[in-house]
Design a protein around this motif. Structure first.
Motif, PDB file in Angstrom:
ATOM      1  N   UNK A  91      -0.683  15.282  -4.944  1.00  0.00           N
ATOM      2  CA  UNK A  91       0.106  14.677  -5.848  1.00  0.00           C
ATOM      3  C   UNK A  91      -0.974  13.870  -6.404  1.00  0.00           C
ATOM      4  N   UNK A  92      -1.021  14.459  -7.507  1.00  0.00           N
ATOM      5  CA  UNK A  92      -1.587  13.043  -8.524  1.00  0.00           C
ATOM      6  C   UNK A  92      -1.771  11.748  -9.000  1.00  0.00           C
ATOM      7  N   UNK A  93      -2.169  10.563  -8.393  1.00  0.00           N
ATOM      8  CA  UNK A  93      -1.908  10.033  -8.584  1.00  0.00           C
ATOM      9  C   UNK A  93      -2.040   8.720  -9.708  1.00  0.00           C
TER      10      UNK A  93
ATOM     11  N   UNK B 246       6.382  13.361  -2.524  1.00  0.00           N
ATOM     12  CA  UNK B 246       6.229  13.894  -3.752  1.00  0.00           C
ATOM     13  C   UNK B 246       7.388  12.763  -4.431  1.00  0.00           C
ATOM     14  N   UNK B 247       9.044  13.183  -4.041  1.00  0.00           N
ATOM     15  CA  UNK B 247       9.824  11.665  -4.263  1.00  0.00           C
ATOM     16  C   UNK B 247       8.882  10.258  -4.530  1.00  0.00           C
ATOM     17  N   UNK B 248       8.830   9.717  -3.210  1.00  0.00           N
ATOM     18  CA  UNK B 248       8.601   8.258  -3.270  1.00  0.00           C
ATOM     19  C   UNK B 248       6.822   7.958  -4.094  1.00  0.00           C
ATOM     20  N   UNK B 249       6.336   8.964  -4.481  1.00  0.00           N
ATOM     21  CA  UNK B 249       4.819   8.845  -5.680  1.00  0.00           C
ATOM     22  C   UNK B 249       5.355   8.914  -6.929  1.00  0.00           C
ATOM     23  N   UNK B 250       6.665   9.366  -7.328  1.00  0.00           N
ATOM     24  CA  UNK B 250       6.576   9.659  -8.944  1.00  0.00           C
ATOM     25  C   UNK B 250       7.430   8.202  -9.003  1.00  0.00           C
ATOM     26  N   UNK B 251       8.047   7.672  -7.429  1.00  0.00           N
ATOM     27  CA  UNK B 251       9.300   6.423  -8.081  1.00  0.00           C
ATOM     28  C   UNK B 251       7.886   5.479  -8.470  1.00  0.00           C
ATOM     29  N   UNK B 252       7.255   5.552  -7.635  1.00  0.00           N
ATOM     30  CA  UNK B 252       6.348   4.357  -7.422  1.00  0.00           C
ATOM     31  C   UNK B 252       5.518   4.266  -9.035  1.00  0.00           C
ATOM     32  N   UNK B 253       5.296   5.758  -9.730  1.00  0.00           N
ATOM     33  CA  UNK B 253       4.435   6.066 -10.990  1.00  0.00           C
ATOM     34  C   UNK B 253       5.306   5.584 -11.337  1.00  0.00           C
ATOM     35  N   UNK B 254       6.903   5.620 -11.618  1.00  0.00           N
ATOM     36  CA  UNK B 254       7.592   5.657 -13.250  1.00  0.00           C
ATOM     37  C   UNK B 254       8.316   4.098 -13.057  1.00  0.00           C
ATOM     38  N   UNK B 255       8.440   2.944 -12.176  1.00  0.00           N
ATOM     39  CA  UNK B 255       9.156   1.987 -12.726  1.00  0.00           C
ATOM     40  C   UNK B 255       8.453   1.510 -13.850  1.00  0.00           C
TER      41      UNK B 255
ATOM     42  N   UNK C 125      -2.490   5.795 -13.211  1.00  0.00           N
ATOM     43  CA  UNK C 125      -2.096   4.672 -13.233  1.00  0.00           C
ATOM     44  C   UNK C 125      -1.636   2.983 -12.164  1.00  0.00           C
ATOM     45  N   UNK C 126      -2.005   3.535 -11.410  1.00  0.00           N
ATOM     46  CA  UNK C 126      -1.219   3.019 -10.123  1.00  0.00           C
ATOM     47  C   UNK C 126      -2.045   2.664  -8.444  1.00  0.00           C
ATOM     48  N   UNK C 127      -1.609   1.492  -8.295  1.00  0.00           N
ATOM     49  CA  UNK C 127      -2.624   0.892  -7.051  1.00  0.00           C
ATOM     50  C   UNK C 127      -3.157   1.968  -6.344  1.00  0.00           C
ATOM     51  N   UNK C 128      -3.890   2.502  -5.503  1.00  0.00           N
ATOM     52  CA  UNK C 128      -3.206   3.519  -4.579  1.00  0.00           C
ATOM     53  C   UNK C 128      -4.187   2.804  -3.397  1.00  0.00           C
ATOM     54  N   UNK C 129      -4.429   2.750  -1.997  1.00  0.00           N
ATOM     55  CA  UNK C 129      -4.694   2.456  -0.931  1.00  0.00           C
ATOM     56  C   UNK C 129      -4.891   3.564  -0.069  1.00  0.00           C
ATOM     57  N   UNK C 130      -5.964   3.711   0.538  1.00  0.00           N
ATOM     58  CA  UNK C 130      -5.876   4.849   2.015  1.00  0.00           C
ATOM     59  C   UNK C 130      -6.433   4.719   3.155  1.00  0.00           C
TER      60      UNK C 130
ATOM     61  N   UNK D  44       2.260  -0.668  -6.682  1.00  0.00           N
ATOM     62  CA  UNK D  44       1.069   0.043  -6.214  1.00  0.00           C
ATOM     63  C   UNK D  44       1.484   0.259  -4.106  1.00  0.00           C
ATOM     64  N   UNK D  45       0.154   1.992  -3.760  1.00  0.00           N
ATOM     65  CA  UNK D  45       0.799   2.685  -3.127  1.00  0.00           C
ATOM     66  C   UNK D  45      -0.255   2.597  -1.409  1.00  0.00           C
ATOM     67  N   UNK D  46       0.218   2.770  -0.782  1.00  0.00           N
ATOM     68  CA  UNK D  46      -0.099   2.117   0.894  1.00  0.00           C
ATOM     69  C   UNK D  46      -0.309   4.394   1.461  1.00  0.00           C
ATOM     70  N   UNK D  47      -1.290   4.963   1.879  1.00  0.00           N
ATOM     71  CA  UNK D  47      -1.439   5.966   1.883  1.00  0.00           C
ATOM     72  C   UNK D  47      -1.633   5.868   3.789  1.00  0.00           C
ATOM     73  N   UNK D  48      -1.432   5.891   4.682  1.00  0.00           N
ATOM     74  CA  UNK D  48      -2.254   5.638   6.062  1.00  0.00           C
ATOM     75  C   UNK D  48      -3.327   7.516   5.874  1.00  0.00           C
ATOM     76  N   UNK D  49      -3.117   8.074   5.383  1.00  0.00           N
ATOM     77  CA  UNK D  49      -4.147   9.642   5.899  1.00  0.00           C
ATOM     78  C   UNK D  49      -4.910   9.457   4.629  1.00  0.00           C
TER      79      UNK D  49
END
Length: 358
Positions: A50-52, A21-30, A54-59, A38-43
Motif C-alpha cells: 500500500x502506498x503511504x 489496508x484499513x489502519x494505514x487508510x485511517x492514518x492517512x485520512x484523519x 503525506x504521513x511520517x512513516x518509520x520502518x 504517524x505510522x510505525x511498521x515492524x516489517x
C-alpha cells in the motif's frame, strides 16, 4: 488554537491484508487540522503493498513482531504520541504491555478477527505465556475497536470487563471507484471471489454450488494462500477447471468487479469483509453465506444482494439475479453513506478525541 492530537499507528507490516489496508487508510485520512498521525511498521519497506502518502512513516525492518519490541519502545519515547493504535493480537499484546512505562499514552486496539473461527481454522490456541500476556494487555487498553457487532459480542462474552471499552466501527470503503457505471454485457455470467485461499473462506462450497448450474459461466478467483491446491483439486473433481480463472494478486480489482455479474463470498466468518464491501461500492451485486462477522451488516436482501445458508440457495439466487438483476446505482447507494470514508473516519476521530478529553 487547540493543540493537535499526536497518534502513532503500529502495524506488523504493509503487506497485502485487511488490517494493513484499513489502519494505514485511517492514518492517512484523519483531519490534519486536529491530528498529527504517524505510522510505525515492524516489517520492511520493500514489502509494502500500500502506498503511504503525506504521513511520517518509520520502518523497523524486522522479520518478527517480537524482534521489534525494543524498537517500539524507542519510538514511543522519541515520538511521544498521545495515542497509540495497533491491530493484530500479538502486536497489540507486546505494545500495550509497554503502557506500564508510558502512563500518559492512551492505547487503542483494533480487533482483527472472530476468535472462534481463528481457533477452528488456524489452530491458533495460544501457549500459556501468550495467553497471560493477552489477558494483561486487554486490562491495560483504553479503547477497543470492533469491526462488527458479532465481534463485539464475542469479545464481551470472552472478556466481560472489556464491555465499557468497546466501540463498534465498521471498515470504510478504502477505494474510490469510477463514478461511471459499467454496463458491460457478457454473453454468459461472470462470477468473482476475492480472498485468501484458505478453508475458512469457503471456496469449496462455492464450487459445489456452481457445479449445480446447468448453464455456462466464468468464475474468477483472486487470491493466494496455503489451500490453493486443495481448492484447485476440488474444481477439477467437479469438472469446473475450464470455467475457473485463477489470479494470485492484482491492483486492478475495480476492472474485475466491473466485468463481473455477481461477487460470491463463501466465508465461514469475516471480521468485516472489505472485498464484499468494495463489490457493492463498484455496483456489483453480492451473494454471501450468512456467517459470523460483519457480512450481514453490509448485505441488504434484494437491495445489493442476498445472504444464503446452503449451496442450493446460492444456486437459486444466482439464477434469480439473471432473471431479475439488481440496479447498480441502488447497490452503490446502499453502502456509500454508511461506509463512506467521511462517515467511518469521523467515528474514529470521535473515539480519539474522547480519549484525550476524558
Amino acid at each position: 488554537m487547540e493543540k493537535k492530537i499526536k497518534i502513532l499507528f503500529i502495524l506488523p507490516s504493509l503487506k497485502a491484508g485487511g488490517a494493513e489496508r484499513v489502519v494505514s487508510f485511517i492514518a492517512q485520512n484523519l483531519d490534519a487540522t486536529r491530528f498529527t498521525p504517524s505510522l510505525l511498521i515492524i516489517g520492511f519497506e520493500k514489502d509494502a503493498a500500500f502506498s503511504i502518502e503525506h504521513i511520517e512513516t518509520h520502518f523497523l525492518n524486522k522479520t518478527r513482531v517480537l524482534d521489534g519490541v525494543t524498537g517500539i519502545f524507542s519510538k514511543l519515547r522519541s515520538i511521544k504520541p498521545q495515542i497509540v493504535m495497533t491491530s493484530i493480537a500479538h502486536l497489540t499484546a507486546v505494545t500495550t504491555i509497554q503502557s506500564l512505562w508510558f502512563r500518559k499514552i492512551k492505547f487503542v486496539a483494533r480487533e482483527a478477527n472472530i476468535k472462534k473461527i481463528t481457533i477452528q481454522y488456524h489452530n491458533a490456541s495460544l501457549p500459556f505465556g501468550a495467553k497471560t500476556l493477552n489477558t494483561i494487555s486487554y486490562k491495560l487498553l483504553d479503547a477497543i475497536i470492533c469491526q462488527s457487532k458479532d465481534m463485539a459480542d464475542e469479545l464481551v462474552e470472552l472478556r466481560p470487563k472489556t464491555a465499557n471499552k468497546i466501540h463498534i466501527i465498521n471498515n470504510p470503503i478504502t477505494k474510490v471507484f469510477s463514478s461511471e457505471i459499467s454496463n458491460i454485457q457478457n454473453n454468459k455470467p461472470h462470477y468473482i471471489t476475492v480472498g485468501r485461499l484458505h478453508n475458512e473462506k469457503g471456496h469449496c462450497r462455492i464450487l459445489e454450488a456452481l457445479s449445480l448450474l446447468d448453464f455456462d459461466f466464468k468464475y474468477t478467483i483472486i487470491g493466494s494462500g496455503p489451500h490453493e491446491q486443495r481448492i484447485k483439486d476440488k474444481a477439477e473433481a467437479l469438472h469446473l477447471s475450464d470455467s475457473v480463472t485463477w489470479i494470485d494478486f492484482t491492483n486492478d480489482i475495480e476492472k474485475h468487479l466491473n466485468n463481473s455479474s455477481v461477487f460470491i463470498q463463501g466465508s465461514y466468518a469475516e471480521g468485516f469483509p472489505n472485498a464484499l464491501l468494495e463489490s457493492c461500492a463498484a455496483g456489483t451485486p453480492v451473494i454471501a453465506y450468512n456467517c459470523l462477522g460483519g457480512t450481514s451488516e453490509i448485505v441488504k436482501q434484494g437491495v445489493n444482494g442476498f445472504l444464503v445458508d446452503t449451496e442450493i440457495e446460492l444456486k437459486e439466487k444466482l439464477i434469480e439475479l439473471i432473471k431479475n438483476p439488481l440496479n447498480k446505482q441502488q447497490i452503490i447507494a446502499s453502502v456509500k453513506s454508511k461506509f463512506s470514508k467521511e462517515q467511518i473516519i469521523s467515528q474514529y476521530e470521535e473515539v480519539f478525541n474522547n480519549l484525550i478529553q476524558n
